[in-house]
Write a protein that holds these residues in place. Structure first.
Motif, PDB file in Angstrom:
ATOM      1  N   ALA A   1     -19.185 -11.485  -6.669  1.00 19.12           N
ATOM      2  CA  ALA A   1     -19.035 -10.144  -6.110  1.00 19.12           C
ATOM      3  C   ALA A   1     -17.551  -9.886  -5.875  1.00 19.12           C
ATOM      4  O   ALA A   1     -16.893 -10.637  -5.150  1.00 19.12           O
ATOM      5  CB  ALA A   1     -19.809 -10.017  -4.813  1.00 19.12           C
TER       6      ALA A   1
ATOM      7  N   THR B   1     -15.117  -7.648  -4.126  1.00 13.89           N
ATOM      8  CA  THR B   1     -15.139  -6.694  -3.018  1.00 13.89           C
ATOM      9  C   THR B   1     -13.720  -6.326  -2.591  1.00 13.89           C
ATOM     10  O   THR B   1     -12.867  -7.200  -2.424  1.00 13.89           O
ATOM     11  CB  THR B   1     -15.899  -7.267  -1.812  1.00 13.89           C
ATOM     12  OG1 THR B   1     -17.252  -7.534  -2.195  1.00 13.89           O
ATOM     13  CG2 THR B   1     -15.899  -6.292  -0.638  1.00 13.89           C
ATOM     14  N   SER B   2     -13.493  -5.033  -2.433  1.00 12.35           N
ATOM     15  CA  SER B   2     -12.222  -4.517  -1.941  1.00 12.35           C
ATOM     16  C   SER B   2     -12.528  -3.611  -0.757  1.00 12.35           C
ATOM     17  O   SER B   2     -12.894  -2.439  -0.936  1.00 12.35           O
ATOM     18  CB  SER B   2     -11.494  -3.752  -3.047  1.00 12.35           C
ATOM     19  OG  SER B   2     -10.189  -3.392  -2.644  1.00 12.35           O
ATOM     20  N   PRO B   3     -12.462  -4.132   0.470  1.00 14.64           N
ATOM     21  CA  PRO B   3     -12.906  -3.384   1.653  1.00 14.64           C
ATOM     22  C   PRO B   3     -12.285  -1.989   1.752  1.00 14.64           C
ATOM     23  O   PRO B   3     -11.073  -1.817   1.592  1.00 14.64           O
ATOM     24  CB  PRO B   3     -12.449  -4.267   2.814  1.00 14.64           C
ATOM     25  CG  PRO B   3     -12.429  -5.651   2.241  1.00 14.64           C
ATOM     26  CD  PRO B   3     -11.954  -5.470   0.820  1.00 14.64           C
TER      27      PRO B   3
ATOM     28  N   SER C   1     -22.999  -2.225  -9.995  1.00 15.80           N
ATOM     29  CA  SER C   1     -23.062  -1.951  -8.559  1.00 15.80           C
ATOM     30  C   SER C   1     -24.078  -2.915  -7.943  1.00 15.80           C
ATOM     31  O   SER C   1     -24.961  -3.421  -8.639  1.00 15.80           O
ATOM     32  CB  SER C   1     -23.475  -0.505  -8.312  1.00 15.80           C
ATOM     33  OG  SER C   1     -24.721  -0.226  -8.927  1.00 15.80           O
ATOM     34  N   PRO C   2     -23.986  -3.186  -6.636  1.00 15.34           N
ATOM     35  CA  PRO C   2     -24.922  -4.124  -6.002  1.00 15.34           C
ATOM     36  C   PRO C   2     -26.383  -3.744  -6.186  1.00 15.34           C
ATOM     37  O   PRO C   2     -27.246  -4.621  -6.283  1.00 15.34           O
ATOM     38  CB  PRO C   2     -24.504  -4.085  -4.531  1.00 15.34           C
ATOM     39  CG  PRO C   2     -23.054  -3.736  -4.564  1.00 15.34           C
ATOM     40  CD  PRO C   2     -22.915  -2.771  -5.707  1.00 15.34           C
TER      41      PRO C   2
ATOM     42  N   ASP D   1     -17.265  -0.187  -2.627  1.00 16.14           N
ATOM     43  CA  ASP D   1     -16.224  -1.219  -2.483  1.00 16.14           C
ATOM     44  C   ASP D   1     -16.569  -2.553  -3.137  1.00 16.14           C
ATOM     45  O   ASP D   1     -15.813  -3.513  -3.004  1.00 16.14           O
ATOM     46  CB  ASP D   1     -15.893  -1.438  -1.002  1.00 16.14           C
ATOM     47  CG  ASP D   1     -17.034  -2.050  -0.202  1.00 16.14           C
ATOM     48  OD1 ASP D   1     -18.125  -2.298  -0.772  1.00 16.14           O
ATOM     49  OD2 ASP D   1     -16.837  -2.276   1.011  1.00 16.14           O
ATOM     50  N   THR D   2     -17.693  -2.631  -3.852  1.00 14.24           N
ATOM     51  CA  THR D   2     -18.108  -3.909  -4.438  1.00 14.24           C
ATOM     52  C   THR D   2     -18.621  -3.732  -5.862  1.00 14.24           C
ATOM     53  O   THR D   2     -19.433  -2.849  -6.142  1.00 14.24           O
ATOM     54  CB  THR D   2     -19.212  -4.569  -3.593  1.00 14.24           C
ATOM     55  OG1 THR D   2     -18.705  -4.817  -2.270  1.00 14.24           O
ATOM     56  CG2 THR D   2     -19.656  -5.895  -4.200  1.00 14.24           C
TER      57      THR D   2
ATOM     58  N   HIS E   1      -8.437  -0.160  -6.803  1.00 12.64           N
ATOM     59  CA  HIS E   1      -9.017   0.105  -5.485  1.00 12.64           C
ATOM     60  C   HIS E   1      -8.975   1.607  -5.247  1.00 12.64           C
ATOM     61  O   HIS E   1      -7.896   2.188  -5.082  1.00 12.64           O
ATOM     62  CB  HIS E   1      -8.223  -0.647  -4.413  1.00 12.64           C
ATOM     63  CG  HIS E   1      -8.558  -0.271  -2.992  1.00 12.64           C
ATOM     64  ND1 HIS E   1      -9.319  -1.080  -2.176  1.00 12.64           N
ATOM     65  CD2 HIS E   1      -8.226   0.814  -2.238  1.00 12.64           C
ATOM     66  CE1 HIS E   1      -9.443  -0.504  -0.987  1.00 12.64           C
ATOM     67  NE2 HIS E   1      -8.786   0.649  -1.005  1.00 12.64           N
TER      68      HIS E   1
END
Length: 422
Positions: A65, A67-69, A93-94, A121-122, A144
């Motif tokens: 995964a 992830t970019s918060p 996407s998740p 964000d993921t 991002h």
């Protein structure tokens, strides 16, 4: 403030231009000393470092995964991408609602792959392989997002929900402007299928940022030729990072259901011409790009193409201004006001705006916004393209946008594009 500026400010206030004007507009100067820097595309995010990679060679599947918060979207950038025959990578996407597949050495066959944007964000990166044996890949950076790309309904006459206004530039050349009251509508409000299908939202990397513009498929010598502005894309590196998304629009006028669109990657930079004049060259602000495509997945076969014309437009000609303002779902400038009483039309021809090539520009009081750069200006009667939008706030006596006349681009591009002479 001198008297000329006071008069200009008063006239702009009467026409209903949004925002403040800091100095007189371009007005048609040919003085090289008065040229300004080109406007930039709409910034939609940042490129940030990220470290992940498979083993080299890999020995089976791999999943992570990314992830970019706080990101509104994530674009994964693969380096040295090389998979064994039959293996593939998905970037999803998740919830699996968005998923894109990559194999071999990527769309351009060079191992440099900018995956298409995943909202949120993921992004889930998964290598599908039962035996391994390929080189794999590394991830050194990601896009991002800071501007939401997910659709937001827009009602004609109301403020655009997440529009991004860019600072006005002294001397004209601001890349967004709304004249009077907001007149744009969702594209589904008009039955213009042949005109709107070839228009795409562009998302690409430039240096440390992710940017948005508009582009469209144009009839040309190379299959899948797309045209946009030079101030949007001007290098092969930017072209390689391009995601051109077609069909990003609402299926209904009210803006409740989003259509299933289709993204394509940029392949080859064919030709570019700078926004400002340099001695006898430049000043047309266009770039021609070839998109990836094959017999099974071909942009022009699926989405069609627009035909440019060398015919000179006339003041008063009605136009359709199809665009992706702010990176949002496709809209059209058809009316100049929320009451739908003023039709978008050509207001000026053969002008010289903000350092462009002498006599190469048309003007029109039809709303635009950051992200609209590169949109086609279409003659409402013939359906052919008469201009390539790229500037706004070009006339300090009137609230007006500016585009390069297609006749000038046709002459400069030569055999790369096919133009009709009506």
């Amino acid at each position: 403030m001198n008297r000329k500026m006071l008069v200009a400010g008063s006239l702009l206030a009467l026409t209903g231009c949004a925002g403040n004007v800091d100095a007189p507009g371009a007005g048609g100067t040919d003085d090289p000393d008065e040229l300004e820097t080109a406007p930039g595309p709409l910034r939609a995010g940042d490129v940030i470092a990220y470290a992940a990679e498979t083993s080299h060679p890999y020995a089976g599947g791999w999943k992570q995964a990314i992830t970019s918060p706080g990101a509104t979207f994530v674009r994964v950038h693969f380096n040295d991408f090389s998979l064994a025959k039959g293996d593939y990578v998905t970037v999803s996407s998740p919830d699996g609602a968005q998923s894109f597949r990559y194999e071999d050495r990527g769309p351009n066959g060079d191992g440099d792959v900018w995956a298409f944007a995943i909202d949120g964000d993921t992004a889930i990166v998964e290598l599908h392989s039962s035996t391994g044996g390929g080189h794999g890949f590394s991830i050194a950076d990601i896009g991002h997002g800071t501007v939401a790309l997910a659709p937001v309904p827009v009602t004609s006459g109301e403020a655009t929900p997440h529009s991004v206004s860019l600072e006005r530039r002294p001397g004209g050349g601001t890349p967004d402007i709304v004249c009077a009251t907001e007149g744009r509508e969702n594209i589904a409000c008009h039955d213009l299928n042949d005109q709107q299908r070839p228009v795409a939202r562009l998302l690409f990397r430039r240096d440390a940022g992710m940017y948005l513009c508009t582009g469209w498929l144009i009839d040309g010598a190379n299959d899948n030729t797309l045209i946009t502005n030079n101030h949007c894309i001007s290098t092969q590196t930017e072209t390689t990072s391009l995601e051109a998304r077609f069909g990003y629009q609402y299926t209904d006028c009210s803006g409740t259901t989003i259509a299933n669109g289709q993204p394509f990657a940029g392949s080859t930079l064919l030709k570019t011409n700078s926004r400002t004049r340099t001695r006898s060259g430049g000043g047309l602000d266009y770039t021609l790009i070839q998109l990836t495509g094959d017999s099974a997945k071909n942009p022009q076969t699926t989405w069609g193409k627009l035909i440019p014309t060398t015919a000179a437009p006339s003041v008063g000609d009605h136009i359709n201004f199809i665009q992706h303002p702010g990176g949002r779902p496709k809209q059209i400038g058809y009316w100049r006001d929320a009451a739908h009483t003023l039709r978008c039309q050509i207001d000026a021809i053969d002008r010289t705006y903000s350092g462009t090539r002498s006599g190469s520009q048309i003007g029109y009081s039809c709303d635009s916004e950051g992200g609209s750069s590169g949109s086609p200006i279409i003659d409402a009667v013939s359906g052919n393209v008469v201009g390539l939008h790229h500037l706004a706030d070009v006339d300090w006596f009137n609230c007006r946008n500016g585009g390069t006349e297609m006749s000038a681009i046709c002459a400069d591009a030569g055999s790369l594009i096919s133009c009709v002479d009506e």
